[in-house]
Design a protein around this motif. Structure first.
Motif, PDB file in Angstrom:
ATOM      1  N   SER A  77       0.652  -1.005  -0.105  1.00  0.00           N
ATOM      2  CA  SER A  77      -0.490   0.350   0.012  1.00  0.00           C
ATOM      3  C   SER A  77       0.857   1.350   0.201  1.00  0.00           C
ATOM      4  CB  SER A  77      -1.080   0.202   1.412  1.00  0.00           C
ATOM      5  OG  SER A  77      -0.670  -0.165   2.678  1.00  0.00           O
ATOM      6  N   THR A  78       1.903   1.319   0.094  1.00  0.00           N
ATOM      7  CA  THR A  78       2.371   2.010   0.369  1.00  0.00           C
ATOM      8  C   THR A  78       3.165   2.778  -1.359  1.00  0.00           C
ATOM      9  OG1 THR A  78       4.043   1.111   2.046  1.00  0.00           O
ATOM     10  CG2 THR A  78       5.468   3.316   0.726  1.00  0.00           C
ATOM     11  N   PHE A  79       3.331   2.113  -1.810  1.00  0.00           N
ATOM     12  CA  PHE A  79       3.549   2.547  -3.556  1.00  0.00           C
ATOM     13  C   PHE A  79       1.902   2.138  -4.466  1.00  0.00           C
ATOM     14  CE2 PHE A  79       6.685   0.147  -2.542  1.00  0.00           C
ATOM     15  CZ  PHE A  79       7.504   1.002  -2.173  1.00  0.00           C
ATOM     16  N   LEU A  80       0.595   2.042  -3.819  1.00  0.00           N
ATOM     17  CA  LEU A  80      -0.322   1.732  -4.365  1.00  0.00           C
ATOM     18  C   LEU A  80      -0.799   2.566  -4.170  1.00  0.00           C
ATOM     19  CD1 LEU A  80      -0.629  -2.339  -5.585  1.00  0.00           C
ATOM     20  CD2 LEU A  80       0.755  -0.466  -7.087  1.00  0.00           C
ATOM     21  N   ASP A  81      -1.598   3.824  -4.951  1.00  0.00           N
ATOM     22  CA  ASP A  81      -2.921   4.287  -5.138  1.00  0.00           C
ATOM     23  C   ASP A  81      -4.236   3.282  -3.982  1.00  0.00           C
ATOM     24  OD1 ASP A  81      -4.075   6.623  -4.475  1.00  0.00           O
ATOM     25  OD2 ASP A  81      -3.921   7.531  -5.933  1.00  0.00           O
ATOM     26  N   GLU A  82      -4.282   3.633  -3.910  1.00  0.00           N
ATOM     27  CA  GLU A  82      -5.887   2.125  -3.415  1.00  0.00           C
ATOM     28  C   GLU A  82      -6.726   3.373  -3.783  1.00  0.00           C
ATOM     29  OE1 GLU A  82      -5.598   1.105   0.828  1.00  0.00           O
ATOM     30  OE2 GLU A  82      -4.493   0.849   0.687  1.00  0.00           O
ATOM     31  N   ASP A  83      -7.457   4.670  -3.817  1.00  0.00           N
ATOM     32  CA  ASP A  83      -8.700   5.484  -4.473  1.00  0.00           C
ATOM     33  C   ASP A  83      -9.833   4.420  -3.640  1.00  0.00           C
ATOM     34  OD1 ASP A  83      -7.066   6.627  -6.070  1.00  0.00           O
ATOM     35  OD2 ASP A  83      -7.502   5.911  -8.135  1.00  0.00           O
ATOM     36  N   GLY A  84      -9.447   4.480  -2.384  1.00  0.00           N
ATOM     37  CA  GLY A  84     -10.510   3.847  -1.203  1.00  0.00           C
ATOM     38  C   GLY A  84     -10.762   2.596  -1.759  1.00  0.00           C
ATOM     39  N   VAL A  85      -9.867   1.649  -2.326  1.00  0.00           N
ATOM     40  CA  VAL A  85     -10.335   0.592  -2.457  1.00  0.00           C
ATOM     41  C   VAL A  85      -9.108  -0.261  -1.704  1.00  0.00           C
ATOM     42  CG1 VAL A  85     -10.858  -1.399  -3.418  1.00  0.00           C
ATOM     43  CG2 VAL A  85     -11.794   0.601  -4.496  1.00  0.00           C
ATOM     44  N   GLY A  86      -9.214  -1.331  -0.870  1.00  0.00           N
ATOM     45  CA  GLY A  86      -7.899  -1.638   0.196  1.00  0.00           C
ATOM     46  C   GLY A  86      -7.445  -2.087  -1.049  1.00  0.00           C
ATOM     47  N   VAL A  87      -5.725  -2.885  -1.465  1.00  0.00           N
ATOM     48  CA  VAL A  87      -5.260  -2.857  -2.244  1.00  0.00           C
ATOM     49  C   VAL A  87      -5.523  -4.669  -1.669  1.00  0.00           C
ATOM     50  CG1 VAL A  87      -3.503  -1.799  -2.529  1.00  0.00           C
ATOM     51  CG2 VAL A  87      -3.265  -3.326  -0.292  1.00  0.00           C
ATOM     52  N   ASP A  88      -5.514  -5.203  -0.735  1.00  0.00           N
ATOM     53  CA  ASP A  88      -5.829  -6.145  -0.326  1.00  0.00           C
ATOM     54  C   ASP A  88      -6.948  -6.879  -0.842  1.00  0.00           C
ATOM     55  OD1 ASP A  88      -7.086  -5.288   1.346  1.00  0.00           O
ATOM     56  OD2 ASP A  88      -6.493  -6.009   3.284  1.00  0.00           O
ATOM     57  N   ARG A  89      -7.987  -6.175  -1.313  1.00  0.00           N
ATOM     58  CA  ARG A  89      -9.870  -6.726  -1.984  1.00  0.00           C
ATOM     59  C   ARG A  89      -9.506  -5.779  -3.414  1.00  0.00           C
ATOM     60  NH1 ARG A  89     -10.496  -3.546   3.036  1.00  0.00           N
ATOM     61  NH2 ARG A  89     -11.095  -1.673   2.025  1.00  0.00           N
ATOM     62  N   LEU A  90      -8.642  -5.885  -3.575  1.00  0.00           N
ATOM     63  CA  LEU A  90      -8.881  -5.863  -5.367  1.00  0.00           C
ATOM     64  C   LEU A  90      -9.504  -7.470  -6.087  1.00  0.00           C
ATOM     65  CD1 LEU A  90      -5.470  -3.872  -6.261  1.00  0.00           C
ATOM     66  CD2 LEU A  90      -7.744  -2.409  -5.838  1.00  0.00           C
ATOM     67  N   PRO A  91      -9.915  -6.524  -7.025  1.00  0.00           N
ATOM     68  CA  PRO A  91     -11.040  -8.449  -7.946  1.00  0.00           C
ATOM     69  C   PRO A  91      -9.388  -8.990  -8.081  1.00  0.00           C
ATOM     70  CG  PRO A  91     -11.298  -5.731  -8.721  1.00  0.00           C
ATOM     71  CD  PRO A  91     -10.698  -5.799  -7.652  1.00  0.00           C
ATOM     72  N   GLU A  92      -9.799 -10.621  -7.585  1.00  0.00           N
ATOM     73  CA  GLU A  92      -8.365 -11.209  -8.703  1.00  0.00           C
ATOM     74  C   GLU A  92      -8.545 -11.825 -10.356  1.00  0.00           C
ATOM     75  OE1 GLU A  92      -5.926 -15.361  -7.975  1.00  0.00           O
ATOM     76  OE2 GLU A  92      -7.821 -14.786  -6.403  1.00  0.00           O
ATOM     77  N   GLY A  93      -8.041 -11.385 -11.383  1.00  0.00           N
ATOM     78  CA  GLY A  93      -7.514 -11.701 -12.774  1.00  0.00           C
ATOM     79  C   GLY A  93      -8.296 -10.343 -13.533  1.00  0.00           C
ATOM     80  N   ARG A  94      -8.463  -9.136 -12.934  1.00  0.00           N
ATOM     81  CA  ARG A  94      -9.119  -8.609 -13.676  1.00  0.00           C
ATOM     82  C   ARG A  94      -8.085  -7.587 -13.962  1.00  0.00           C
ATOM     83  NH1 ARG A  94     -14.377  -5.599 -11.404  1.00  0.00           N
ATOM     84  NH2 ARG A  94     -13.636  -4.635 -12.821  1.00  0.00           N
ATOM     85  N   ILE A  95      -8.077  -6.522 -15.190  1.00  0.00           N
ATOM     86  CA  ILE A  95      -6.827  -5.402 -15.253  1.00  0.00           C
ATOM     87  C   ILE A  95      -7.823  -4.120 -14.834  1.00  0.00           C
ATOM     88  CG2 ILE A  95      -5.696  -3.975 -17.448  1.00  0.00           C
ATOM     89  CD1 ILE A  95      -6.269  -6.012 -18.495  1.00  0.00           C
ATOM     90  N   ILE A  96      -7.073  -3.839 -14.301  1.00  0.00           N
ATOM     91  CA  ILE A  96      -7.548  -2.063 -12.826  1.00  0.00           C
ATOM     92  C   ILE A  96      -6.343  -0.961 -13.208  1.00  0.00           C
ATOM     93  CG2 ILE A  96      -8.177  -1.697 -10.512  1.00  0.00           C
ATOM     94  CD1 ILE A  96      -8.128  -4.489  -9.405  1.00  0.00           C
ATOM     95  N   ASP A  97      -7.014  -0.046 -13.444  1.00  0.00           N
ATOM     96  CA  ASP A  97      -6.005   0.770 -13.697  1.00  0.00           C
ATOM     97  C   ASP A  97      -5.560   1.567 -12.502  1.00  0.00           C
ATOM     98  OD1 ASP A  97      -6.316   0.281 -16.908  1.00  0.00           O
ATOM     99  OD2 ASP A  97      -7.723   2.227 -16.962  1.00  0.00           O
ATOM    100  N   MET A  98      -5.028   1.948 -11.872  1.00  0.00           N
ATOM    101  CA  MET A  98      -4.119   2.806 -10.832  1.00  0.00           C
ATOM    102  C   MET A  98      -3.365   3.405 -11.231  1.00  0.00           C
ATOM    103  SD  MET A  98      -5.164  -0.730  -7.632  1.00  0.00           S
ATOM    104  CE  MET A  98      -4.914   0.753  -7.054  1.00  0.00           C
ATOM    105  N   ARG A  99      -3.035   3.750 -10.214  1.00  0.00           N
ATOM    106  CA  ARG A  99      -1.727   5.450  -9.972  1.00  0.00           C
ATOM    107  C   ARG A  99      -0.886   4.663  -8.844  1.00  0.00           C
ATOM    108  NH1 ARG A  99      -3.871  10.664  -9.119  1.00  0.00           N
ATOM    109  NH2 ARG A  99      -5.660   9.858  -7.487  1.00  0.00           N
ATOM    110  N   LEU A 100       0.650   4.862  -9.625  1.00  0.00           N
ATOM    111  CA  LEU A 100       1.522   3.782  -8.232  1.00  0.00           C
ATOM    112  C   LEU A 100       2.769   5.169  -8.238  1.00  0.00           C
ATOM    113  CD1 LEU A 100       3.567   0.631  -8.610  1.00  0.00           C
ATOM    114  CD2 LEU A 100       4.170   3.174  -9.071  1.00  0.00           C
ATOM    115  N   HIS A 101       2.498   5.289  -6.362  1.00  0.00           N
ATOM    116  CA  HIS A 101       3.487   6.363  -5.877  1.00  0.00           C
ATOM    117  C   HIS A 101       5.404   6.461  -6.427  1.00  0.00           C
ATOM    118  CE1 HIS A 101       0.102   8.427  -4.032  1.00  0.00           C
ATOM    119  NE2 HIS A 101      -0.468   7.172  -3.816  1.00  0.00           N
ATOM    120  N   ASN A 102       5.743   7.158  -6.543  1.00  0.00           N
ATOM    121  CA  ASN A 102       6.863   6.624  -7.285  1.00  0.00           C
ATOM    122  C   ASN A 102       7.877   7.805  -6.072  1.00  0.00           C
ATOM    123  OD1 ASN A 102      10.190   7.991  -8.446  1.00  0.00           O
ATOM    124  ND2 ASN A 102       9.275   6.640  -9.797  1.00  0.00           N
ATOM    125  N   ALA A 103       9.124   7.036  -5.127  1.00  0.00           N
ATOM    126  CA  ALA A 103      10.117   7.415  -4.258  1.00  0.00           C
ATOM    127  C   ALA A 103      10.126   9.299  -4.894  1.00  0.00           C
ATOM    128  CB  ALA A 103      11.000   6.487  -4.306  1.00  0.00           C
TER     129      ALA A 103
END
Length: 802
Positions: free
Chosen positions: A291-317
């Motif tokens: 979760s440090t790197f993925l922008d969850e947009d209100g959805v926990g990264v541990d609850r992302l739907p499996e097998g689907r392609i999801i558009d997200m944003r990633l935090h760079n250092a």
């Protein structure tokens, strides 16, 4: 001999029993590892794995059995039959190899069948091995113990074989434990049902001389084989897995997509691509929450739907954000607890930027950054739809003046700089409610809300000043003006296209009148509508071959004969009657119709001249626009081939304007035409920019004087001197001269007196439609009878028609 009274109850050596269990467990684990590899792995090694696994499994159960037999102390001497002992090993070897091979077939029932065969071969080995034991007693096995032993070994082994799914380490341990349990259960169940009784006389001679020490040596040898094989298999397996792991890591690190493996939300493994997306070294990424790197947009990264392609944003250092496509997979192999989650990320930041750039270019002009035509029409239409009911608008159409000369003189880079600079100033002066666009080339449009015409006129003047501001490029000062046409909504049009059409008419009027701007009025529309209708009618006339060709005679004054004819295009409009060439020729040039018109007149003239006497020529006018056409030479050559006319009888008349405009390929094109064998005449010589250098640069075959010279020669001494000078020049150049526009006997007499070679004009009658009849012109027939101020020319002898 042993006395029966000395018989004692047997017991077991605990140490040897423990050794048999260790042998069984060790060999079963090695066998289970090979069995799992045989069933689960792909590739061509499965047969070899099944063979080696069967041998180790057989050696394991055989050693387990006989070590356990050594642990049994019946209280009497024991010997072993070597052939039967060896046969028991062979039986279990064959049976287990077949069992492993059947399990490797990969059918729903084959693992169970292989496990049952494993149990049966183990039972066969056990009872065959028991028959190889010789003691001073008789041995017996109860039927129930035999059944129980066989069933326990076969059921447990069948269960072990049929529950192999993934070949994981934990599964290998379970299968190894089950195989050991099957072997031990079978052995001790069978042993529990065995009884020994002394012989009738109380003694038995030992027929075998192979004692327990001999068996121990054999067992040790087999054990060495098991251990050596096990160690070798383990080392080979570890090396293979390590090599496979290294290859996999190499492939994963070489992948473009980033991969991260988490346990409990913490990154435990990743590849270099994911670390680069995060802007950190790989070691710095490990151990951090995903979760440090993925922008969850209100959805926990541990609850992302499996097998689907999801558009997200990633935090760079470095604090930036990257657009990614993310897929999530859970590891349900049961190797770890909690389960592993694999995140696969594809960096689409560059693709998103490209898509945004493409979307921008689809809506905007690439050079100026203004809206393009399609985007302007869409935006302007929206403005009218939303606000048109209660708001007035004005459409300003801007066309630059002298822009073509800037491109021609200084190059397209200079023209581009003028457009960029001017449109930059234009964007700076427009309000947020005003929209501008580059419609194409040097044409622009602005749409604005309108309070009154004075405000719109002031805006038009400001725009004119923007485009009239000089631009300095490469040491040159570039300046161009603009002509602006204005149409108002809803008076001059109820749609965007209607407003643009009205503004276009006003813009052309401003350009013709040399005004900065002009408002539209309906009279423009009427004139433009008539003009467009005339263009359509001319196009239709050319397509239907309705253009007529008239012929005007050219007389040779030196020989008093007809030298040839000039072909003249004539158009008889079905409604308006005859249209003057001075009207429809410019229309054809402006609207791209001159090529078809000229080709039609040329072919008709060549076809008519082909039927004339061989010494007569035909002259056809050539437009400056035609001279720019790269296909002109091919068109002339095609007309000559179709009509069969001798090229020497064809003259093409080129006006001075062709050379004033400095058409780039004109000299080469004229040279190519002359190579066909035809003649080139310069038409309207002296009417504009005649120069001696032009006569020197372009080798003309004939000079055709403008009609103003013939019309001014009658009583004008100055005109006579100019005519005499031109004729003298032509004589020195050895180029014949044609004087056109001769309308009176006086003009004809003066030209003959000055030594002019050829004349043409209405003095010989009007031009005739269709092929001429070669009748003697009226003026020529009676010329000898007319009073002349100077010496009379001889009578003209005209040839008869063929």
């Amino acid at each position: 001999m042993i006395d029966a009274s000395q018989w004692t109850v047997g017991h077991h050596d605990v140490a040897l029993v423990g050794l048999s269990v260790v042998i069984c467990l060790l060999g079963s684990l090695i066998s289970a590892r090979l069995l799992c590899r045989t069933i689960v792995d792909d590739g061509g090694q499965r047969g070899g794995l099944a063979f080696v696994g069967g041998i180790i499994a057989a050696a394991t159960v055989w050693c387990t059995h006989f070590v356990a037999m050594l642990a049994y102390r019946p209280g009497m001497e024991i010997a072993y039959d070597v052939p039967l002992t060896t046969l028991s090993l062979v039986v279990t070897l064959i049976g287990n190899v077949i069992a492993f091979a059947i399990a490797a077939i990969r059918r729903p029932y084959t693992p169970l069948l292989g496990g049952v065969l494993f149990g049966l071969s183990t039972a066969g080995m056990h009872y065959l091995g028991m028959s190889a034991v010789a003691v001073e007693a008789t041995m017996a096995h109860s039927a129930s113990s035999v059944v129980a032993a066989v069933l326990s070994g076969s059921v447990i082994a069948g269960f072990a074989f049929s529950h192999i799914r993934t070949g994981s380490d934990s599964e290998t341990l379970r299968v190894g434990a089950l195989l050991a349990s099957a072997t031990i259960a079978l052995h001790f169940t069978a042993m529990s049902g065995m009884t020994m009784a002394p012989l009738a006389d109380g003694t038995i001679p030992l027929a075998h001389d192979h004692t327990e020490s001999d068996l121990g040596i054999a067992i040790a040898a087999v054990m060495m084989v098991i251990l050596a094989t096990g160690i070798m298999v383990h080392m080979m397996d570890r090396q293979s897995r390590r090599a496979a792991s290294e290859r996999l890591r190499h492939y994963v690190n070489g992948a473009v997509d980033g991969m991260a493996v988490t346990q409990g939300g913490v990154i435990v493994d990743t590849n270099e691509a994911f670390a680069q997306m995060c802007g950190l070294p790989r070691e710095a990424v490990l151990g951090r929450p995903i979760s440090t790197f993925l922008d969850e947009d209100g959805v926990g990264v541990d609850r992302l739907p499996e097998g689907r392609i999801i558009d997200m944003r990633l935090h760079n250092a470095n604090g930036s954000m990257r657009s990614i496509e993310l897929t999530v997979r859970s590891d349900h192999l049961g190797r770890t607890a909690p389960p592993s989650i694999v995140y696969c990320a594809r960096d689409i930041t560059h693709r998103i930027a490209q898509e945004e750039r493409i979307a921008y270019l689809a809506q905007h002009d690439g050079l100026t950054g203004l809206r393009n035509r399609a985007a302007f029409l869409e935006r302007a239409t929206t403005m009218l739809d939303w606000q048109g009911a209660h708001t007035r608008f004005a459409m300003l159409l801007i066309d630059l003046d002298f822009f073509k000369s800037i491109n021609d003189s200084y190059g397209h880079a200079a023209g581009d700089e003028v457009l960029r600079s001017a449109t930059s100033r234009l964007r700076g002066m427009l309000a947020s409610t005003q929209i501008a666009a580059r419609l194409g080339g040097d044409e622009f449009a602005v749409m604005t809300k309108m309070e009154d015409r004075k405000d719109v006129a002031a805006l038009a003047e400001a725009i004119h000043d923007v485009f009239a501001t000089p631009v300095y490029f490469d040491g040159a000062m570039l300046k161009c003006g603009s002509s602006i046409g204005i149409a108002t909504f809803p008076e001059d049009g109820e749609s965007v296209r209607g407003l643009l059409n009205s503004a276009d008419l006003a813009m052309y009027r401003a350009k013709r009148a040399q005004m900065n701007h002009c408002f539209y009025d309906r009279s423009m529309d009427d004139r433009e509508r008539n003009q467009r209708r005339l263009v359509d009618d001319l196009r239709r006339a050319i397509e239907t071959n309705a253009i007529d060709v008239h012929y005007q005679v050219q007389m040779n004054l030196r020989e008093n004969t007809v030298a040839g004819y000039e072909a003249l295009a004539r158009w008889n409009h079905p409604e308006q009657g005859p249209i003057a060439p001075a009207v429809f020729i410019p229309i054809a040039e402006e609207h791209g119709l001159i090529g078809g018109l000229g080709a039609q007149v040329l072919e008709k003239a060549c076809s008519a001249a082909a039927s004339w006497p061989d010494h007569l020529t035909v002259a056809v006018n050539l437009s400056p626009v035609e001279l720019e056409d790269p296909g002109l030479v091919a068109t002339v050559e095609r007309a000559l081939q179709r009509t069969g006319l001798d090229p020497a009888r064809l003259e093409l008349e080129v006006t001075e304007q062709c050379f004033v405009l400095d058409i780039e390929d004109a000299p080469h094109r004229i040279a190519a035409l002359r190579e066909l064998g035809l003649a080139i005449s310069i038409d309207d010589f002296g009417a504009g920019y005649s120069s001696l250098s032009m006569l020197q640069r372009f080798p003309f075959d004939k000079i055709k004087l403008d009609k103003s010279f013939a019309q001014g020669i009658g009583g004008d001494r100055k005109g006579q001197k100019i005519m005499r000078a031109i004729l003298s020049l032509a004589e020195m150049l050895r180029v014949p001269v044609v004087a056109e526009g001769v309308e009176t006997i006086e003009q004809l007499t003066a030209l003959r007196a000055e030594g002019c070679d050829l004349v043409q004009g209405h003095v010989f009658g009007l031009e005739v439609p269709g092929p001429p009849s070669f009748a003697r012109p009226t003026t020529a027939r009676h010329m000898a009878d007319l009073p002349l101020t100077r010496s009379s020319p001889p009578a003209l002898a005209l040839p008869q028609a063929k």
